[in-house]
Design a protein around this motif. Structure first.
Motif: not given
Length: 231
Positions: A38-42, A44-52, A116-122
């Motif tokens: 979902t990197e195409i949607f956002e 900044k926060w993905l680069r912080i949260g995902s590695p952590l 855009r992330v929330r729309i694709h989240a289940t």
């Protein structure tokens, strides 16, 4: 009867669901095996949260292997005292747990606040992240609070042998009866999380690219240089 269910039936049931469900999903729905980016949607926060989250999960897994799979006699044979082991477990396990919780919370907030992330989240996406926060949160509380202020519980003489006994099909359920409630709850929620793996994006943990550091380097040719040569 309750002890037999929680410490014999329930673990085998959840592991069976995990294994059979994963095999079924791999056989009939391989396109969903790898979690889509979902990197195409956002970003900044993905680069912080995902590695952590991912590095914390890796460190936490290694810590659980050291505590649950490796017998206490092995450490004592190496001359590692129980006090030294617990100090390492508190600091190392605490940091790993906090990384998992912090990363998962960031990813959850991202799913909830970025349209855009929330729309694709289940529902399964939210369920898996919230479940991980609960399981990891319990682990962090046990490690950093309970073990330092209430009791430095030696789980390697109870939970560890019980866990190993499951895999030789001789479950020693009696070892879990005197385990503190918070530890029992952590174990039960963890096994419940295992059962959810085939039905969520957690299934992509089977696709961890362990071969990536060993692959041959790929060479790229600069397009700008190629254009200059043609001119």
């Amino acid at each position: 009867m309750g002890e037999i269910f929680w410490w014999v039936v329930f673990p085998y049931l959840t592991l069976a669901i995990m294994i059979v469900g994963s095999l079924y999903r791999f056989a009939y729905n391989q396109l969903s095996w790898v979690a889509p980016s979902t990197e195409i949607f956002e970003k900044k926060w993905l680069r912080i949260g995902s590695p952590l989250f991912h590095y914390g999960l890796l460190f936490a897994f290694i810590g659980h292997v050291m505590g649950m799979v490796i017998p206490i006699e092995f450490y004592r044979g190496l001359g590692i005292s129980d006090h030294l082991y617990h100090d390492f477990a508190i600091y190392g396990g605490g940091v790993a747990g906090l990384m998992v919780v912090a990363g998962a919370v960031i990813l959850l907030i991202r799913k909830m606040t970025v349209d855009r992330v929330r729309i694709h989240a289940t529902f399964a996406d939210f369920f898996s992240v919230i479940s991980l926060i609960i399981v990891a949160g319990l682990g962090v509380y046990i490690t950093l609070v309970y073990n330092t202020t209430v009791l430095e519980y030696e789980y390697r003489t109870t939970i560890g042998p019980w866990f190993r006994s499951l895999f030789v099909f001789r479950p020693q359920y009696e070892l879990m009866t005197a385990v503190p409630f918070l530890f029992q709850l952590h174990v039960i929620t963890a096994f419940a999380l295992f059962a959810s793996i085939p039905f969520t994006r957690l299934v992509h943990l089977y696709s961890v690219p362990v071969h990536y550091p060993l692959r041959a380097p790929q060479q790229y040719r600069s397009r700008s240089r190629y254009r200059r040569k043609r001119i």
